[in-house]
Design a protein around this motif. Structure first.
Motif, PDB file in Angstrom:
ATOM      1  N   LYS A   1     -46.962 -32.486 -77.852  1.00  0.00           N
ATOM      2  CA  LYS A   1     -47.576 -33.279 -78.918  1.00  0.00           C
ATOM      3  C   LYS A   1     -48.864 -32.641 -79.436  1.00  0.00           C
ATOM      4  O   LYS A   1     -49.511 -33.202 -80.329  1.00  0.00           O
ATOM      5  CB  LYS A   1     -47.867 -34.697 -78.418  1.00  0.00           C
ATOM      6  N   ASN A   2     -49.234 -31.513 -78.827  1.00  0.00           N
ATOM      7  CA  ASN A   2     -50.467 -30.833 -79.229  1.00  0.00           C
ATOM      8  C   ASN A   2     -51.675 -31.757 -79.138  1.00  0.00           C
ATOM      9  O   ASN A   2     -52.538 -31.789 -80.033  1.00  0.00           O
ATOM     10  CB  ASN A   2     -50.350 -30.263 -80.645  1.00  0.00           C
ATOM     11  N   THR A   3     -51.729 -32.518 -78.056  1.00  0.00           N
ATOM     12  CA  THR A   3     -52.743 -33.562 -77.899  1.00  0.00           C
ATOM     13  C   THR A   3     -53.318 -33.531 -76.492  1.00  0.00           C
ATOM     14  O   THR A   3     -52.601 -33.265 -75.525  1.00  0.00           O
ATOM     15  CB  THR A   3     -52.136 -34.939 -78.195  1.00  0.00           C
ATOM     16  N   VAL A   4     -54.612 -33.815 -76.422  1.00  0.00           N
ATOM     17  CA  VAL A   4     -55.302 -33.958 -75.150  1.00  0.00           C
ATOM     18  C   VAL A   4     -55.860 -35.375 -75.078  1.00  0.00           C
ATOM     19  O   VAL A   4     -56.265 -35.936 -76.093  1.00  0.00           O
ATOM     20  CB  VAL A   4     -56.442 -32.926 -75.031  1.00  0.00           C
ATOM     21  N   TYR A   5     -55.868 -35.928 -73.872  1.00  0.00           N
ATOM     22  CA  TYR A   5     -56.295 -37.311 -73.687  1.00  0.00           C
ATOM     23  C   TYR A   5     -57.447 -37.386 -72.687  1.00  0.00           C
ATOM     24  O   TYR A   5     -57.606 -36.527 -71.825  1.00  0.00           O
ATOM     25  CB  TYR A   5     -55.131 -38.161 -73.155  1.00  0.00           C
ATOM     26  N   LEU A   6     -58.212 -38.449 -72.807  1.00  0.00           N
ATOM     27  CA  LEU A   6     -59.217 -38.786 -71.800  1.00  0.00           C
ATOM     28  C   LEU A   6     -59.092 -40.273 -71.508  1.00  0.00           C
ATOM     29  O   LEU A   6     -59.459 -41.099 -72.346  1.00  0.00           O
ATOM     30  CB  LEU A   6     -60.626 -38.445 -72.272  1.00  0.00           C
ATOM     31  N   GLN A   7     -58.526 -40.570 -70.357  1.00  0.00           N
ATOM     32  CA  GLN A   7     -58.420 -41.965 -69.910  1.00  0.00           C
ATOM     33  C   GLN A   7     -59.714 -42.324 -69.201  1.00  0.00           C
ATOM     34  O   GLN A   7     -60.089 -41.661 -68.225  1.00  0.00           O
ATOM     35  CB  GLN A   7     -57.234 -42.135 -68.966  1.00  0.00           C
TER      36      GLN A   7
END
Length: 122
Positions: free
Chosen positions: A75-81
Motif C-alpha cells: 500500500k506504500n504506507t507507513v503507520y504509527l499506532q
C-alpha cells in the motif's frame, strides 16, 4: 522524488489511542528507511520511531511499549499506532523517508510530510 502525506491526527483524551498513516507517492517506500518524528511548540523536532527495509524497528524511550510503527509496502504506507497517549505526546507528527539508512537525526532523512497534529487532553 517522494511525496509523503500524513493523516489520522486529532484530539484524544489521555489514555486513548490514535493511528497515524503516512501515504507515499512518486516512489515505492520499500527502498527507504521510514521514521516518525514529532515537534511540540517551542521544541526541536525529535525522533519517535523508525522502521527498516526489513521491518526492524526502533523507538524513542518515551514511547517504547506504547507506540508501534509498521509498514505495508503493497500500500506504500507507513503507520504509527499510538496507545496510552499522554498529554506530553501532544505535537505535530511528521513521517520521513531516508535513502541512506537508520538515523535518529532529522538530517538523515531526505523527504518529509507536512505533518499532522496530535493533541492529548488531560
Amino acid at each position: 522524488q517522494v511525496q509523503l502525506v500524513e493523516s489520522g491526527g486529532g484530539l484524544v483524551q489521555a489514555g486513548g489511542s490514535l493511528r497515524l498513516s503516512c501515504a507515499a507517492s512518486g516512489h515505492t517506500l520499500s527502498t527507504y528507511v521510514m521514521g516518525w518524528f514529532r515537534q511540540a511548540p517551542g521544541k526541536e523536532r525529535e525522533f519517535v520511531a523508525g522502521i527498516s527495509w526489513s521491518s526492524n524497528t526502533v523507538y524513542a524511550d518515551s514511547v517504547k511499549g506504547r507506540f508501534t510503527i509498521s509498514r505495508d509496502n503493497a500500500k506504500n504506507t507507513v503507520y504509527l499506532q499510538m496507545n496510552s497517549l499522554k498529554p506530553e505526546d501532544t505535537a505535530v507528527y511528521f513521517c520521513a523517508a531516508s535513502s541512506t539508512g537508520w538515523g535518529f537525526n532529522v538530517r538523515t532523512y531526505d523527504y518529509w510530510g507536512q505533518g499532522t497534529q496530535v493533541t492529548v487532553s488531560s
